[in-house]
Design an enzyme around this catalytic site. Structure first.
Site, PDB file in Angstrom:
ATOM      1  N   ARG A  76     -23.833   9.730  20.062  1.00 33.52           N
ATOM      2  CA  ARG A  76     -23.208  10.317  21.234  1.00 33.52           C
ATOM      3  C   ARG A  76     -23.304  11.832  21.140  1.00 33.52           C
ATOM      4  O   ARG A  76     -23.132  12.422  20.078  1.00 33.52           O
ATOM      5  CB  ARG A  76     -21.735   9.894  21.340  1.00 33.52           C
ATOM      6  CG  ARG A  76     -21.535   8.412  21.672  1.00 33.52           C
ATOM      7  CD  ARG A  76     -21.977   8.109  23.094  1.00 33.52           C
ATOM      8  NE  ARG A  76     -21.750   6.710  23.457  1.00 33.52           N
ATOM      9  CZ  ARG A  76     -22.682   5.760  23.386  1.00 33.52           C
ATOM     10  NH1 ARG A  76     -23.897   6.064  22.926  1.00 33.52           N
ATOM     11  NH2 ARG A  76     -22.405   4.525  23.772  1.00 33.52           N
ATOM     12  N   GLU A 113     -24.464  14.688  30.242  1.00 34.10           N
ATOM     13  CA  GLU A 113     -25.687  14.029  30.713  1.00 34.10           C
ATOM     14  C   GLU A 113     -25.546  13.667  32.192  1.00 34.10           C
ATOM     15  O   GLU A 113     -24.503  13.154  32.591  1.00 34.10           O
ATOM     16  CB  GLU A 113     -25.962  12.775  29.870  1.00 34.10           C
ATOM     17  CG  GLU A 113     -26.198  13.088  28.410  1.00 34.10           C
ATOM     18  CD  GLU A 113     -26.315  11.860  27.525  1.00 34.10           C
ATOM     19  OE1 GLU A 113     -26.677  12.010  26.348  1.00 34.10           O
ATOM     20  OE2 GLU A 113     -26.051  10.742  28.011  1.00 34.10           O
ATOM     21  N   HIS A 115     -31.979  10.410  26.562  1.00 34.09           N
ATOM     22  CA  HIS A 115     -31.155   9.217  26.316  1.00 34.09           C
ATOM     23  C   HIS A 115     -31.946   7.937  26.596  1.00 34.09           C
ATOM     24  O   HIS A 115     -31.519   7.060  27.352  1.00 34.09           O
ATOM     25  CB  HIS A 115     -29.890   9.266  27.184  1.00 34.09           C
ATOM     26  CG  HIS A 115     -28.759   8.452  26.609  1.00 34.09           C
ATOM     27  ND1 HIS A 115     -27.443   8.831  26.712  1.00 34.09           N
ATOM     28  CD2 HIS A 115     -28.747   7.257  25.940  1.00 34.09           C
ATOM     29  CE1 HIS A 115     -26.664   7.922  26.128  1.00 34.09           C
ATOM     30  NE2 HIS A 115     -27.443   6.963  25.660  1.00 34.09           N
TER      31      HIS A 115
END
Length: 315
Positions: A234, A263, A282
């Site tokens: 994370r 994000e 990601h």
């Protein structure tokens, strides 16, 4: 059963079928749902399928027929699970669907730094080999992984998979874990010892109050100048300003990141343009086979709930 899919685009862009949900009820899908449209679109649905959409107590209280929230994800910090339980709403996630995909991504960064394949290709494409006066040139430094130390912070399913791959390359493996663990060929040490001794530090810990900002200037100063940080966990586990400073000042050699604190990434993120910082958007979890597995499991979670035997329930 009325089923609403609020974020189809986050799990499929036409390459993975979502038809499995249609066998379970009347389905309405939306590519993406702004947060201010969640209540309106959820409406009188009994089940909602989400990824990152936030479900607060206030939202759930305004969806009186809602009985099920299905996550197309392992993490569920975007849902107030305590409130959901009190309101009689079952919340289910999909654990461990992306273990090997994420471990694979970790080693895509490791091999990028060790073998510099893309950098050599760029040089060849720009005429470097054509101009060479020898059959082989090695102006871009590379190194063997064998004998180096992989440090793993967080030793769940993904951390364990990374350890197995590291050992196959002949690497030494050290790890830290919140709970006592044992594993063949792995030495468990403190987090500080990992920062001091590892050549690669791979983060696989959950985001908690104790892990937020774990990678900071104090810890980075413990590292070897030749060390690399890899984060596929994370974004907020890393203090981005401190990491950028460490990269740009040579405190460490590089970083491979698949996650950032906010994000999608913001234009003022200090890691953009930082020295030897490899960033992907990601995507470690996102190979097509992984997403097919994710959707299949999310469908089975909902089917099990309908049948009265909920699985992967987190509240």
């Amino acid at each position: 059963m009325k089923i609403i899919l609020l974020e189809e685009k986050t799990v499929s862009q036409g390459d993975v079928s979502l038809e499995g949900f249609s066998s379970l009820g009347e389905v309405t899908g939306y590519p993406l749902t702004p947060q201010d449209k969640v209540i309106e679109r959820t409406g009188d649905a009994e089940a909602v399928i989400i990824n990152k959409t936030v479900f607060t107590r206030e939202i759930m209280e305004q969806c009186p027929r809602l009985r099920y929230i299905g996550l197309c994800a392992t993490g569920y910090n975007n849902v107030d699970i305590k409130a959901a339980a009190e309101l009689g709403i079952t919340v289910c996630n999909v654990p461990a669907y992306s273990t090997m995909a994420v471990a694979q991504q970790v080693f895509s960064y490791v091999l990028h730094f060790a073998s510099r394949t893309a950098d050599y290709n760029d040089d060849v494409q720009n005429g470097g080999w054509i101009r060479s006066d020898t059959f082989s040139y090695f102006t871009i430094p590379t190194f063997e992984l064998s004998g180096m130390t992989m440090g793993i912070i967080g030793f769940g399913s993904i951390g364990s998979a990374v350890a197995r791959i590291a050992k196959s390359f002949g690497m030494k493996v050290i790890a830290s874990s919140r709970t006592p663990k044992t594993a063949d060929g792995v030495t468990f040490v403190t987090t500080e010892e990992i920062f001091k001794n590892a050549d690669f530090i791979s983060l696989h810990c959950p985001l908690t109050e104790s892990t937020k900002g774990l990678v900071n200037s104090q810890m980075l100063k413990l590292c070897k100048p030749s060390a690399y940080i890899i984060n596929t966990s994370r974004g907020p586990v890393v203090n981005e300003h401190d990491l950028a400073e460490a990269l740009n000042s040579g405190i460490i050699s590089g970083a491979g990141l698949d996650v950032v604190e906010t994000e999608p990434m913001k234009a003022d993120n200090p890691l953009l343009g930082a020295k030897n910082c490899l960033i992907t958007p990601h995507v470690a979890w996102a190979p097509v086979q992984t997403r097919q597995r994710l959707i299949a499991e999310a469908v089975e979670n909902l089917r099990s709930f309908i049948n009265g035997t909920p699985r992967n329930k987190v509240n």
